[in-house]
Design a protein around this motif. Structure first.
Motif, PDB file in Angstrom:
ATOM      1  N   HIS A 102      -1.499  -7.071  12.581  1.00 19.17           N
ATOM      2  CA  HIS A 102      -2.809  -7.325  11.950  1.00 19.17           C
ATOM      3  C   HIS A 102      -2.925  -6.632  10.598  1.00 19.17           C
ATOM      4  CE1 HIS A 102      -3.720  -9.072  15.762  1.00 19.17           C
ATOM      5  NE2 HIS A 102      -3.851  -7.928  16.393  1.00 19.17           N
ATOM      6  N   SER A 103      -1.832  -6.579   9.866  1.00 14.56           N
ATOM      7  CA  SER A 103      -1.851  -6.003   8.520  1.00 14.56           C
ATOM      8  C   SER A 103      -2.175  -7.078   7.492  1.00 14.56           C
ATOM      9  CB  SER A 103      -0.494  -5.371   8.195  1.00 14.56           C
ATOM     10  OG  SER A 103      -0.195  -4.324   9.102  1.00 14.56           O
ATOM     11  N   ASN A 104      -2.495  -6.645   6.291  1.00 16.67           N
ATOM     12  CA  ASN A 104      -2.865  -7.562   5.218  1.00 16.67           C
ATOM     13  C   ASN A 104      -1.821  -7.567   4.119  1.00 16.67           C
ATOM     14  OD1 ASN A 104      -5.404  -7.985   6.542  1.00 16.67           O
ATOM     15  ND2 ASN A 104      -6.130  -6.061   5.645  1.00 16.67           N
ATOM     16  N   ILE A 105      -1.916  -8.553   3.236  1.00 16.81           N
ATOM     17  CA  ILE A 105      -1.047  -8.642   2.061  1.00 16.81           C
ATOM     18  C   ILE A 105      -1.926  -8.918   0.848  1.00 16.81           C
ATOM     19  CG2 ILE A 105       0.806  -9.918   0.921  1.00 16.81           C
ATOM     20  CD1 ILE A 105       1.903 -10.613   3.678  1.00 16.81           C
ATOM     21  N   ALA A 106      -1.736  -8.158  -0.212  1.00 20.86           N
ATOM     22  CA  ALA A 106      -2.446  -8.390  -1.473  1.00 20.86           C
ATOM     23  C   ALA A 106      -1.420  -8.726  -2.541  1.00 20.86           C
ATOM     24  CB  ALA A 106      -3.243  -7.154  -1.869  1.00 20.86           C
ATOM     25  N   LEU A 107      -1.573  -9.903  -3.157  1.00 21.91           N
ATOM     26  CA  LEU A 107      -0.694 -10.363  -4.225  1.00 21.91           C
ATOM     27  C   LEU A 107      -1.491 -10.317  -5.522  1.00 21.91           C
ATOM     28  CD1 LEU A 107       0.703 -13.403  -2.238  1.00 21.91           C
ATOM     29  CD2 LEU A 107       1.971 -11.326  -2.766  1.00 21.91           C
ATOM     30  N   LEU A 108      -1.118  -9.410  -6.411  1.00 14.80           N
ATOM     31  CA  LEU A 108      -1.889  -9.162  -7.630  1.00 14.80           C
ATOM     32  C   LEU A 108      -1.087  -9.546  -8.863  1.00 14.80           C
ATOM     33  CD1 LEU A 108      -3.242  -5.581  -6.778  1.00 14.80           C
ATOM     34  CD2 LEU A 108      -4.230  -7.797  -6.125  1.00 14.80           C
ATOM     35  N   GLY A 109      -1.781 -10.067  -9.870  1.00 13.56           N
ATOM     36  CA  GLY A 109      -1.123 -10.409 -11.122  1.00 13.56           C
ATOM     37  C   GLY A 109      -1.908 -11.427 -11.904  1.00 13.56           C
TER      38      GLY A 109
END
Length: 256
Positions: A102-109
């Protein structure tokens, strides 16, 4: 195999609704005979074939209902065009341990660097493993929740975003939200906290989220829950869209 037994097997297959077995019985029998399979091997073949067909059907249905803008996988992502991206980290994430935990992923750019493609590819991998998925832009989710609130259906509509094992929230921060909308996002994130995974894409650094959500306290509360168990990937390379546009542009070299 006698015609009577063949007919009886087809009848049983029809009543038990394994259509692949009923339609391909002779082919499977011929394959078993050619490979001199034992009884257990033949049963394993029948069950494996039927399961494969059903899983394929389930996968196609999941993708159709997911809201994904396309179904491109990691094999279609040009990692060479983004050399600063940690390729090994992305492929590790595609093993889907983040979903199980139940972890998250943040894709930034910045825009155009492939954030949405990566988010979609990870969601497609999750669907292939049997997880439920759903894709939406943050602005569309807020629009839907606002409309539901006006008709007294907010709690029911919120379930659309709480139910899937993996929720993709695209374009977080492209448009600022008012405090009422930010509160809706907080409810969504807090309700999913440690219950389901979020994959988000954003063109804003976390330090700018106070402006996005019109309230530093709310932004901090949202980030606190998102980042507690989160894999953050920053992509700062060139734009794919500009690359494609450049490749299509006419040459400026003068003709002699």
């Amino acid at each position: 195999m006698s015609e009577l037994v063949t007919t009886r097997i087809r009848g049983h297959a029809t009543r038990l609704t394994p259509p692949h077995l009923g339609q391909h019985l002779e082919t499977l029998v011929a394959r078993a005979e050619a490979d001199t399979m034992g009884y257990l091997e033949f049963v394993d073949l029948l069950l494996g074939e039927e399961l494969g067909v059903r899983e394929g059907r389930r996968f196609r249905t999941a993708l159709k209902l997911s809201g994904l803008p396309h179904h491109k996988g990691l094999d279609q992502f040009d990692f060479a065009f983004q050399p600063e991206l940690d390729t090994r980290k992305v492929r590790d994430l595609a093993a889907l341990e983040f979903v199980a935990s139940h972890s998250n992923i943040a894709l930034l750019g910045p825009p155009g660097v492939g954030k949405t493609h990566l988010a979609v590819a990870l969601a497609v991998a999750a669907a292939g493993a049997g997880y439920s998925i759903y894709f939406t832009s943050l602005d569309e989710a807020v629009r839907q929740l606002r409309a539901a609130e006006q008709t007294g259906r907010f709690a029911k509509k919120l379930q659309t975003y709480l139910r899937p094992a993996v929720l993709v929230l695209d374009e977080v921060g492209y448009l600022p939200l008012d405090r009422a909308a930010a509160n809706m996002v907080f409810q969504l994130i807090s309700r999913r906290y440690e219950r389901g995974s979020v994959i988000l894409t954003s063109n804003k650094a976390f330090s700018e989220w106070g402006h996005v959500f019109a309230d530093d306290v709310l932004a901090t509360a949202i980030l606190d829950r998102l980042l507690h168990h989160c894999h953050v990937l920053s992509i700062n390379g060139p734009s794919y869209r500009l690359k494609d546009r450049a490749s299509l542009a006419p040459s400026s070299t003068p003709v002699s």
